[in-house]
Scaffold this motif. Structure first.
Motif, PDB file in Angstrom:
ATOM      1  N   CYS A 252      52.541  45.787  45.106  1.00  0.00           N
ATOM      2  CA  CYS A 252      51.802  44.692  45.587  1.00  0.00           C
ATOM      3  C   CYS A 252      50.624  45.124  46.554  1.00  0.00           C
ATOM      4  N   ALA A 253      51.131  45.883  46.958  1.00  0.00           N
ATOM      5  CA  ALA A 253      50.344  46.431  47.618  1.00  0.00           C
ATOM      6  C   ALA A 253      48.871  47.178  47.197  1.00  0.00           C
ATOM      7  N   LYS A 254      48.925  47.840  45.814  1.00  0.00           N
ATOM      8  CA  LYS A 254      48.344  48.362  45.070  1.00  0.00           C
ATOM      9  C   LYS A 254      47.316  46.320  44.367  1.00  0.00           C
ATOM     10  N   ALA A 255      48.113  46.381  44.323  1.00  0.00           N
ATOM     11  CA  ALA A 255      47.366  44.590  43.180  1.00  0.00           C
ATOM     12  C   ALA A 255      46.467  43.864  44.462  1.00  0.00           C
ATOM     13  N   ALA A 256      46.616  43.478  45.604  1.00  0.00           N
ATOM     14  CA  ALA A 256      45.815  43.366  46.365  1.00  0.00           C
ATOM     15  C   ALA A 256      44.791  44.623  46.706  1.00  0.00           C
ATOM     16  N   ALA A 257      44.669  45.262  47.032  1.00  0.00           N
ATOM     17  CA  ALA A 257      43.950  46.176  47.659  1.00  0.00           C
ATOM     18  C   ALA A 257      42.718  46.032  46.110  1.00  0.00           C
ATOM     19  N   CYS A 258      43.406  45.988  44.981  1.00  0.00           N
ATOM     20  CA  CYS A 258      41.878  45.768  43.842  1.00  0.00           C
ATOM     21  C   CYS A 258      41.870  43.948  43.799  1.00  0.00           C
ATOM     22  N   GLY A 259      42.485  43.626  45.042  1.00  0.00           N
ATOM     23  CA  GLY A 259      41.496  42.049  45.042  1.00  0.00           C
ATOM     24  C   GLY A 259      42.632  40.586  44.033  1.00  0.00           C
ATOM     25  N   LEU A 260      44.206  41.511  43.807  1.00  0.00           N
ATOM     26  CA  LEU A 260      44.600  40.473  43.192  1.00  0.00           C
ATOM     27  C   LEU A 260      45.311  39.414  43.874  1.00  0.00           C
ATOM     28  N   PRO A 261      45.869  37.831  43.892  1.00  0.00           N
ATOM     29  CA  PRO A 261      46.339  37.286  44.838  1.00  0.00           C
ATOM     30  C   PRO A 261      47.552  37.912  44.187  1.00  0.00           C
ATOM     31  N   VAL A 262      48.209  38.314  45.604  1.00  0.00           N
ATOM     32  CA  VAL A 262      49.316  38.212  46.368  1.00  0.00           C
ATOM     33  C   VAL A 262      51.112  37.515  46.267  1.00  0.00           C
TER      34      VAL A 262
ATOM     35  N   LEU B 172      41.399  44.164  35.856  1.00  0.00           N
ATOM     36  CA  LEU B 172      41.317  45.625  35.004  1.00  0.00           C
ATOM     37  C   LEU B 172      41.072  46.808  36.256  1.00  0.00           C
ATOM     38  N   ARG B 173      41.038  46.411  37.394  1.00  0.00           N
ATOM     39  CA  ARG B 173      40.544  47.216  38.237  1.00  0.00           C
ATOM     40  C   ARG B 173      42.087  48.130  38.743  1.00  0.00           C
ATOM     41  N   LEU B 174      42.856  47.256  38.748  1.00  0.00           N
ATOM     42  CA  LEU B 174      44.193  47.796  38.859  1.00  0.00           C
ATOM     43  C   LEU B 174      45.418  48.323  37.993  1.00  0.00           C
TER      44      LEU B 174
END
Length: 281
Positions: A147-157, A202-204
Motif C-alpha cells: 500500500c505504501a509503494k502503491a500510494a507513492a506511485c499515485g494509486l488510490p489506496v 504501470l509505475r508500481l
C-alpha cells in the motif's frame, strides 16, 4: 540421448496450475518443431536436477544451466543465448522436513536454490519478474508495504478501519498493458481502467521490476476502487482479454513470436491512448 537447448523458461511454484496454463499458452506461440525450445517446470526441478556452470568470457560473466530430468534428454540453457525467462515462484522453495535424508542434503538444497536465484538475477532483462537481492524471489511484500509503494506511485489506496477486507476485482498488469479482471470495471468506466489508473499501475509494476502484477482492491463508501494488495504471480486465467492482449504482450516481452490469433475487431479499449504521457521507468 541428444542434448537439447532451451531458449525460453517458465518457472513456477510446485502446485501452480495458473503457471502451467500460462506456460502452455506461451509454448503455443512456437512452431510444433520448435516446442522443445521452451521449458515449463516447477522451481524444485531446477533446484534438484540442474548443474550450474559460471565462466569469465572477456569482460563479462557467462553461465550455463544443464538440466537432467528423469527419463528426458539433458537440456541446456546458455545465458548468452537465452531469449526469455518468466519467474513465477512466490517463495523460496525448500523440501518438507524429513524429505531429505540428512542435514547436509538439506543444506545442499538451500545452496542450490541460492545458485538458481543468483543465476536468474544475473540474466538481467532476459528474466521477467526476476529475483531481487532484497527479497530473493521477487517483491513478496506485506499488504501494508504494498500500500505504501502503491500510494507513492499515485494509486488510490484503501485507508481507515476495515479497509480492504472485502474481496474485490483486480487490475492485471502485463508489460505495458493493464486490464480489469474478467467481467469487472471501475465505477466510472466499465470498459477500461481510467488512463490515470493505468499509468499509476504501470509505475508500481515497473518500480518493483514486475513484468506481471495483479493489483487487488476494495470499494470505498462511494463505490470507488481502492488498492489493498498486489501479487507478482497473477492468475491470468481471471484477467479480461488475456488471450487477446495480455499473453501476446508477455510473448513480446519474452521474445516469442506473436500468438497466432485473430486480432480483435475493434481497437483495444484498455490500451493507453496514443500520445499519453510516458510512465517513468
Amino acid at each position: 540421448m541428444t542434448e537439447r537447448r532451451v531458449r525460453w523458461l517458465v518457472v513456477h511454484d510446485l502446485h501452480d496450475a495458473a503457471g502451467v496454463w500460462l506456460g502452455n499458452r506461451l509454448r503455443a506461440c512456437l512452431r510444433a518443431d520448435a516446442a522443445d525450445a521452451m521449458l515449463v517446470l516447477p522451481a524444485p526441478a531446477l533446484t534438484l536436477h540442474a548443474r550450474f556452470d559460471l565462466r569469465i568470457a572477456g569482460g563479462r560473466t557467462e553461465s550455463t544451466v544443464r538440466l537432467r530430468l528423469p527419463g528426458r534428454p539433458e537440456q541446456t540453457v546458455e545465458s548468452k543465448s537465452v531469449a526469455g525467462v518468466l519467474w513465477r515462484a512466490h517463495a523460496v522453495w525448500m523440501p518438507a522436513p524429513g524429505r531429505l535424508p540428512t542435514a547436509e542434503a538439506s543444506y545442499q538444497a538451500m545452496e542450490r536454490h541460492a545458485l538458481l536465484l543468483a543465476w536468474l538475477h544475473g540474466l538481467g532483462a532476459a528474466c521477467a519478474n526476476r529475483p531481487r537481492a532484497d527479497s530473493l524471489n521477487g517483491p513478496a511484500w506485506s499488504p501494508a508495504t504494498w500500500c505504501a509503494k502503491a500510494a507513492a506511485c499515485g494509486l488510490p489506496v484503501a485507508v481507515g478501519p476495515g479497509a480492504g477486507q472485502q474481496a474485490a476485482p483486480a487490475l492485471f498488469v502485463v508489460d505495458d498493458c493493464v486490464r480489469w479482471q474478467a467481467g469487472c470495471g471501475d465505477a466510472t468506466d466499465r470498459a477500461a481502467p481510467a488512463v490515470a489508473l493505468q499509468q499509476a499501475a504501470l509505475r508500481l509494476a515497473r518500480s518493483e521490476g514486475c513484468t506481471c502484477l495483479a493489483l487487488y482492491g476494495a470499494g470505498d463508501a462511494r463505490g470507488r476502487w481502492r488498492f489493498t494488495a498486489a501479487d507478482p504471480c497473477p492468475d491470468l486465467r481471471r484477467a479480461g482479454g488475456a488471450d487477446e492482449v495480455l499473453i501476446p504482450a508477455l510473448a513480446r516481452r519474452l521474445g516469442l513470436p506473436a500468438p497466432a490469433r485473430r486480432p480483435p475487431q475493434r481497437a483495444d479499449a484498455h490500451a493507453l491512448p496514443t500520445g499519453a504521457p510516458a510512465v517513468p521507468a
